[in-house]
Design a protein around this motif. Structure first.
Motif, PDB file in Angstrom:
ATOM      1  N   ALA A  98      51.633  53.705 -14.419  1.00  7.34           N
ATOM      2  CA  ALA A  98      50.423  53.000 -14.825  1.00  7.34           C
ATOM      3  C   ALA A  98      49.211  53.530 -14.088  1.00  7.34           C
ATOM      4  N   THR A 130      52.463  56.946 -19.716  1.00  3.61           N
ATOM      5  CA  THR A 130      51.557  56.867 -18.567  1.00  3.61           C
ATOM      6  C   THR A 130      50.245  56.262 -19.015  1.00  3.61           C
ATOM      7  N   ARG A 131      49.628  55.607 -18.082  1.00  2.00           N
ATOM      8  CA  ARG A 131      48.267  55.097 -18.270  1.00  2.00           C
ATOM      9  C   ARG A 131      47.493  55.448 -17.019  1.00  2.00           C
ATOM     10  N   THR A 132      46.191  55.251 -17.065  1.00  3.98           N
ATOM     11  CA  THR A 132      45.390  55.734 -15.951  1.00  3.98           C
ATOM     12  C   THR A 132      44.768  54.623 -15.119  1.00  3.98           C
ATOM     13  N   ASP A 133      44.731  53.411 -15.622  1.00  3.36           N
ATOM     14  CA  ASP A 133      43.945  52.379 -14.922  1.00  3.36           C
ATOM     15  C   ASP A 133      44.596  51.928 -13.627  1.00  3.36           C
ATOM     16  N   ALA A 154      47.581  47.595 -17.006  1.00  2.00           N
ATOM     17  CA  ALA A 154      48.206  48.880 -17.313  1.00  2.00           C
ATOM     18  C   ALA A 154      49.711  48.803 -17.079  1.00  2.00           C
ATOM     19  N   LYS A 168      51.253  46.988 -19.910  1.00  2.00           N
ATOM     20  CA  LYS A 168      51.333  47.815 -21.113  1.00  2.00           C
ATOM     21  C   LYS A 168      52.409  48.893 -20.960  1.00  2.00           C
ATOM     22  N   VAL A 169      52.485  49.483 -19.766  1.00  2.00           N
ATOM     23  CA  VAL A 169      53.499  50.520 -19.549  1.00  2.00           C
ATOM     24  C   VAL A 169      54.883  49.933 -19.754  1.00  2.00           C
TER      25      VAL A 169
END
Lengths: 405, 370
Positions: A234, A259-262, A267, A270-271
């Motif tokens: 995340a 993958t997420r960036t926040d 995040a 959501k991941v």
């Protein structure tokens, strides 16, 4: 990690009068026995000192008195979220140490069960996160699915939680044929629950307010603290052992690393949701591709021979006898150390085993994913409010049994 | 005098029956939302005297009774270093304002002369009816009848938060203390928009007396049609007033353990609980009376007079119950606000909206008059 200090005990700004609060070990948000000493300025956290060890059980020490296969029963007691992943993770390490190559069917069976466990873990940790923020219903929706997963595990392994299903060189029992339709039905129905959860939370303004930008970790922080798993992904760390250190049948299967960036709680949420969808994809592929054949390897220095052989063949009888004798058991390298890791739902689950040729390990050390993540916890809640501390704690998904071992 | 006592007994008796039913409804509805069954077992005992009904589960309707029994027999624990006096009276300070507010709520318009209340004519009951011989027969069915009406009810129900603060402070528990602070901070941030929203509605009706407001709505349209924004703001603030999710910050379990009632057990807790539910009923009753036409129906000006007034009574209760059910539904779906977010919502969103609404109402009102 115990006693990690992020803020000095006396606040730097001496004018601010702080109160120290014991957050845990019997606090409803800790989901286990964790203790965090919080220095509070009003409701703002100026210092946090996590203390671990309230659930210390000596699991690692126990291993020195147990044969490898016996220790499998302890590994699932460490992790009450996804016991099967721990079972298989441990025997995977032993197999790497002994240089054992498991059968193709076993590879698929392990991936299948591990991915089901991953779903069971993620749906519960998303639900508990929602519960701690007040959306109690989401947790129970998840629990309904988890209950169905428990039924599947019970069908496959004979136990709902303490599965103890792995054996070095294979699995205790083959996947039953009548289990396949049940798993198929589950993966067909399950996305509806995910959609329901998303509908309830993903675009909910209150949920956004509580999760977006809260408890965030940067990529650098993740790397320096050794954070792995959904939390690291995340935060933009593109690291998944299933892809980067391929084991079992994962190289033959098609899946994406989410993958997420926040790096914030949203995040992570959501991941986890997206990883569940990927897991469903993996399970479907496993069911399609799982080859027929033996589930355990034929080398009976490692696995026990079948009962029929024991009664009819002398060689097998001897092997059987050796497996069940004290201090005989399976063959292990005379002098060997191994660190092996698998991607458990929470992150990198590592096992460090020292063997001295006996059937019991000389030393077993576990690297639980949540221990290192928990070390970064004070970083997450610096200058946050108590409510954020609760939200961040449930987003880590600390499994106290594994944390304290 | 006797009429006053009858009113107190009837209204409190009624509300005390509704609260357990509401708790039961809440548990069953939340169970439905969460794919559970909820309480469905506690019913009639297996006594021979009950005949075939003995052991009937009664759909779990007696669960609240069992819970109440449990509360009665539990230990009333007092922390060693608590302020004993304040700690003991804090539950009462939540409960009494709720009850006071209830006193100002009219449950039905008036005692229709010679028809009686709820279809019961005093003359039909020689024994009890004779008690009412000297009673003036047109008293409204409200314990404390005052022209202030709305203002009295709001003033009384607002006092409840002091009980929470005092409970938090006197428990000698850091989490409770924080909950007490939260309760008072919450009070400040939602009461302003709540009152401003209400004032806008009162300006349209031109009165603070519940009877006049309902009568106005009977003559015209329901006030929700004139003041939809005020209705929404008031309803949102109702959740905060009664400490219900998404605004249940003073008792946010995962954060502050049990909040202000962390240390309370037994009847102490039960009275907090009761106070909260009565406050819910009171708030929904205000909403019904001020915005939803009270005991009247939009298509008929006399429907509430049917069956000797029982119709009006039922109409009023139906509306209150619908609002209560919405509150329950919201509680089991939404996540919780954070402490600072509630203040932001109160001060930065609701208060300006309510103010604009109030100003617009005033301007339009003056323009329409001239």
């Amino acid at each position: 990690m115990a006693g990690t200090t992020t803020a000095p005990k006396k606040p730097i700004d001496a004018d601010v009068e702080t109160i120290t609060v014991n957050f845990g070990p019997q606090h409803p948000a800790t989901h286990g026995t964790l203790r965090i000493e919080l220095d509070l300025d009003g409701e703002r956290i100026v210092g946090a000192r996590p203390e671990i060890g309230y659930l210390h059980t000596g699991f690692e020490k126990i291993a020195e008195e147990m044969s490898y296969n016996q220790f499998v029963t302890v590994t699932d007691r460490m992790n009450y979220f996804s016991p099967l992943c721990n079972n298989f993770g441990f025997v995977h390490a032993v197999e790497e140490m002994c240089g054992i190559e498991i059968t193709p069917r076993c590879k698929y069976a392990r991936v299948l069960l591990c991915e089901l466990s991953r779903v069971a873990d993620h749906i519960l940790s998303v639900g508990l996160g929602a519960m701690d923020l007040g959306a109690f219903s989401v947790m129970l929706w998840g629990f309904v699915e988890r209950e169905r997963l428990y039924d599947i595990f019970e069908h496959a392994t004979g136990a709902r939680l303490t599965t103890s299903h792995a054996r070095v060189g294979g699995i205790a029992r083959d996947i039953p044929d009548d289990l396949i339709p049940r798993i198929k039905k589950f993966i067909d129905d399950f996305p509806a629950t995910l959609d329901k959860t998303e509908k309830m939370l993903s675009r909910n303004r209150i949920w956004w307010g509580r999760t977006v930008g809260v408890g965030a970790l940067t990529t650098e922080q993740c790397l320096s603290y050794g954070v792995t798993g959904p939390l690291a992904r995340a935060s933009g760390v593109d690291y998944d052992l299933r892809r980067d250190r391929p084991y079992w049948a994962y190289p033959e299967l098609d899946f994406n690393v989410i993958t997420r960036t926040d790096g914030d709680i949203y995040a992570r949420y959501k991941v986890r949701l997206d990883e569940m969808r990927e897991s469903i994809k993996l399970i479907r592929q496993c069911l399609e591709k799982m080859p027929k054949g033996p589930i355990n390897i034929e080398d009976h220095k490692v696995t026990i021979p079948s009962k029929k052989d024991v009664y009819t063949k002398m060689e097998s009888l001897i092997m059987h006898f050796k497996h069940y004798m004290d201090d005989h058991g399976m063959d292990t390298p005379r002098r060997s150390e191994v660190y092996s890791c698998t991607e458990s739902p929470n992150g990198e689950l590592g096992w460090y085993i020292i063997s001295q040729g006996r059937s019991q390990p000389y030393r077993v050390r576990c690297r639980p994913p949540c221990l290192l993540t928990y070390g970064a916890y004070p970083e997450m809640i610096k200058n946050a409010l108590i409510s954020d501390a609760v939200a961040a704690l449930s987003s880590i998904n600390v499994i106290a049994g594994e944390l304290d071992r | 005098m006797i009429w006053g006592i009858v009113k107190i007994v009837v209204i409190f008796g009624l509300v005390m029956k509704i609260v357990p039913l509401l708790v039961y409804a809440e548990r069953r509805i939340s169970a439905r939302i969460q794919l559970r069954l909820g309480p469905n077992m506690v019913g009639l005992p297996r006594w021979k005297i009950l005949g075939p009904l003995g052991g009937f589960h009664l759909w779990g309707l007696l669960q609240p009774l069992a819970d109440a029994m449990k509360f009665v027999f539990k230990e009333n624990f007092t922390p060693a270093r608590a302020d004993k006096f304040l700690y003991r009276i804090a539950p009462a300070m939540v409960f009494i304002p709720a009850g006071l507010a209830l006193a100002g709520i009219p449950f039905y318009g008036e005692w229709v002369k010679d028809v009686g209340f709820v279809g019961i004519k005093p003359a039909e009951f020689p024994l009890i009816g004779s008690w009412f011989e000297g009673v003036p027969h047109s008293g409204p069915f409200v314990i404390f009848d005052s022209e202030l009406g709305v203002l009295f009810v709001l003033a009384a129900s607002t006092l409840g938060v002091h009980g929470l603060s005092i409970a938090g402070w006197s428990s000698y528990n850091k989490f409770s203390q924080m909950a007490g602070v939260r309760a008072s901070a919450q009070l400040i941030s939602y009461e302003a928009p709540m009152f401003m929203a209400l004032i806008a509605a009162l300006m349209v009706a031109g009165s603070t007396d519940f009877f006049s407001i309902v009568e106005y709505q009977n003559q015209n349209m329901w006030l929700i049609c004139y003041q939809p924004l005020a209705f929404i703001i008031f309803y949102i603030c109702t959740f905060a007033e009664t400490n219900r999710l998404p605004f249940d910050l003073p008792e946010a379990e995962p954060e502050l353990v049990g909040g202000y009632h962390t240390e309370y057990g037994g009847m102490g807790f039960a009275i907090f609980f009761l106070g909260e539910y009565i406050a819910m009923i009171v708030q929904c009753a205000i909403l019904t009376l001020v915005f939803l036409g009270g005991w009247t129906l939009p298509w008929s000006e006399t429907a509430h007079l049917a069956w000797g007034g029982l119709a009006g009574f039922l109409i009023f209760f139906t509306k209150v119950v619908i609002l209560l059910l919405i509150m329950i539904q919201v509680r089991w779906t939404l996540p919780r606000f954070r402490y600072d977010q509630l203040m932001q919502l109160g001060w930065k969103r609701l208060a300006p909206l309510a103010m604009i609404n109030l100003a617009a109402t005033a301007v339009i009102g003056v323009m329409m008059k001239s």
